[in-house]
Write a protein that holds these residues in place. Sequence first.
Motif, PDB file in Angstrom:
ATOM      1  N   MET A  96     -14.519 -50.748  25.776  1.00  0.00           N
ATOM      2  CA  MET A  96     -13.402 -51.678  25.641  1.00  0.00           C
ATOM      3  C   MET A  96     -12.058 -50.978  25.802  1.00  0.00           C
ATOM      4  O   MET A  96     -11.173 -51.461  26.520  1.00  0.00           O
ATOM      5  CB  MET A  96     -13.475 -52.384  24.288  1.00  0.00           C
ATOM      6  CG  MET A  96     -12.370 -53.382  24.013  1.00  0.00           C
ATOM      7  SD  MET A  96     -12.708 -54.283  22.476  1.00  0.00           S
ATOM      8  CE  MET A  96     -11.095 -54.976  22.116  1.00  0.00           C
ATOM      9  N   ALA A 110     -10.606 -59.940  25.059  1.00  0.00           N
ATOM     10  CA  ALA A 110     -11.539 -58.950  24.538  1.00  0.00           C
ATOM     11  C   ALA A 110     -11.471 -58.879  23.017  1.00  0.00           C
ATOM     12  O   ALA A 110     -12.509 -58.790  22.338  1.00  0.00           O
ATOM     13  CB  ALA A 110     -11.249 -57.583  25.152  1.00  0.00           C
ATOM     14  N   LEU A 193     -18.157 -53.457  26.755  1.00  0.00           N
ATOM     15  CA  LEU A 193     -18.053 -54.755  27.405  1.00  0.00           C
ATOM     16  C   LEU A 193     -19.180 -54.859  28.441  1.00  0.00           C
ATOM     17  O   LEU A 193     -19.249 -54.079  29.384  1.00  0.00           O
ATOM     18  CB  LEU A 193     -16.688 -54.909  28.068  1.00  0.00           C
ATOM     19  CG  LEU A 193     -15.473 -54.706  27.143  1.00  0.00           C
ATOM     20  CD1 LEU A 193     -14.183 -55.064  27.885  1.00  0.00           C
ATOM     21  CD2 LEU A 193     -15.597 -55.526  25.863  1.00  0.00           C
ATOM     22  N   PRO A 196     -17.726 -57.646  31.666  1.00  0.00           N
ATOM     23  CA  PRO A 196     -16.566 -58.406  31.196  1.00  0.00           C
ATOM     24  C   PRO A 196     -15.990 -59.306  32.273  1.00  0.00           C
ATOM     25  O   PRO A 196     -15.973 -58.966  33.456  1.00  0.00           O
ATOM     26  CB  PRO A 196     -15.563 -57.303  30.819  1.00  0.00           C
ATOM     27  CG  PRO A 196     -15.944 -56.139  31.686  1.00  0.00           C
ATOM     28  CD  PRO A 196     -17.433 -56.213  31.795  1.00  0.00           C
ATOM     29  N   GLY A 200     -11.279 -60.629  29.859  1.00  0.00           N
ATOM     30  CA  GLY A 200     -11.773 -59.806  28.763  1.00  0.00           C
ATOM     31  C   GLY A 200     -12.866 -60.437  27.948  1.00  0.00           C
ATOM     32  O   GLY A 200     -13.472 -59.768  27.105  1.00  0.00           O
ATOM     33  N   GLN A 204     -20.464 -58.400  24.259  1.00  0.00           N
ATOM     34  CA  GLN A 204     -20.073 -57.052  23.854  1.00  0.00           C
ATOM     35  C   GLN A 204     -21.244 -56.368  23.164  1.00  0.00           C
ATOM     36  O   GLN A 204     -22.063 -57.017  22.518  1.00  0.00           O
ATOM     37  CB  GLN A 204     -18.862 -57.103  22.914  1.00  0.00           C
ATOM     38  CG  GLN A 204     -17.631 -57.727  23.548  1.00  0.00           C
ATOM     39  CD  GLN A 204     -16.421 -57.733  22.637  1.00  0.00           C
ATOM     40  OE1 GLN A 204     -16.520 -57.463  21.445  1.00  0.00           O
ATOM     41  NE2 GLN A 204     -15.256 -58.025  23.200  1.00  0.00           N
TER      42      GLN A 204
END
Length: 329
Positions: A96, A110, A193, A196, A200, A204
């Motif tokens: 990330m 994210a 990620l 992704p 974001g 995960q």
Amino acid sequence: MSELPDGLTRFLDRAGWAGAAIDPIPGDASFRRYFRVAEGGRKAMLMHAPPPHEDPQPFLDVAHWLAAHGQRAPEIVAEDAAAGWILLEDFGHDRMRDWLDENPGGEAGAYAAAIDALADLHRKPPGPFAPYDMATYQREVALLTEWYCPAMGLTVDEAGYAAAWEETLAPLLERQTPGVTVLRDYHAENIMLLGPAADGSGPQGLIDFQDALVGHPAYDLVSLLQDARRDVLVELEQAMLDRYIAAAAPGAHFEADYARLGAQRNAKIVGIFTRLWKRDHKARYLAMVPRVWEAMERDLAHPALAPVARWFDANIPRNIRDNFGGEIQ
């Protein structure tokens, strides 16, 4: 191959990965080493956590528990805990923190996904892990007086420091029963990620959770939003804190407890980073101290931190603190 740890190829042979290509990954602040391995179109991550310096069993225990409760820990492909070997799923290269360096527009997405994953974890019953008790909190904050204060040439009131933390954290302990699983290092360097999206969002994966305890739900939130390793704007921090509160409804005292654990964690990190410099000769961590100290000052401003704030005012001169911790000698 001579620089590879003894026993590596034997373990891979037994695991059914004979002849795999092995690519070492640079290490960080522990004795653990990681390798990417590939064989016949398959790929995996190999962890070496050699006893007696490391014990891989806690990692395995937490990984199995997380997977059993719907959390995205890496699948364990093969293991030999006694020898320190674990072959596990490779989550790829999109850590990330690194992904956000290249895709800053995905930050809100994210972090929102990380908040939602944390809220989901906190809906599960706590795992069969040791409690995050007062003795543990105190042992951690003592790293500041043990390492940082001597490095700054400061003689401080250590008994008063412990008493201030006791007074500050005692109300919080009543609110962390039955508690939640606390991963303890939940931040952008330990979140992967998995494919992704441009904004974001998306699935995960979790790594580096072997020190999990049962404690307060604010701890991992602080770890994520007051990240020692990357800047998180205070506006984003507040927005994500609000998102968590809306999802988890943690109660009236939650923001005060968030400040308590923010100060606690940041005091610990200042001590750890100083120790990494003084004891382990890893000076790169010193560059992160101003970020950590600045976050700690924000936490200390909360009324819930009044006893600890008074100790800081009496023991660490303002000119040092105004320089976000000062320059460690």
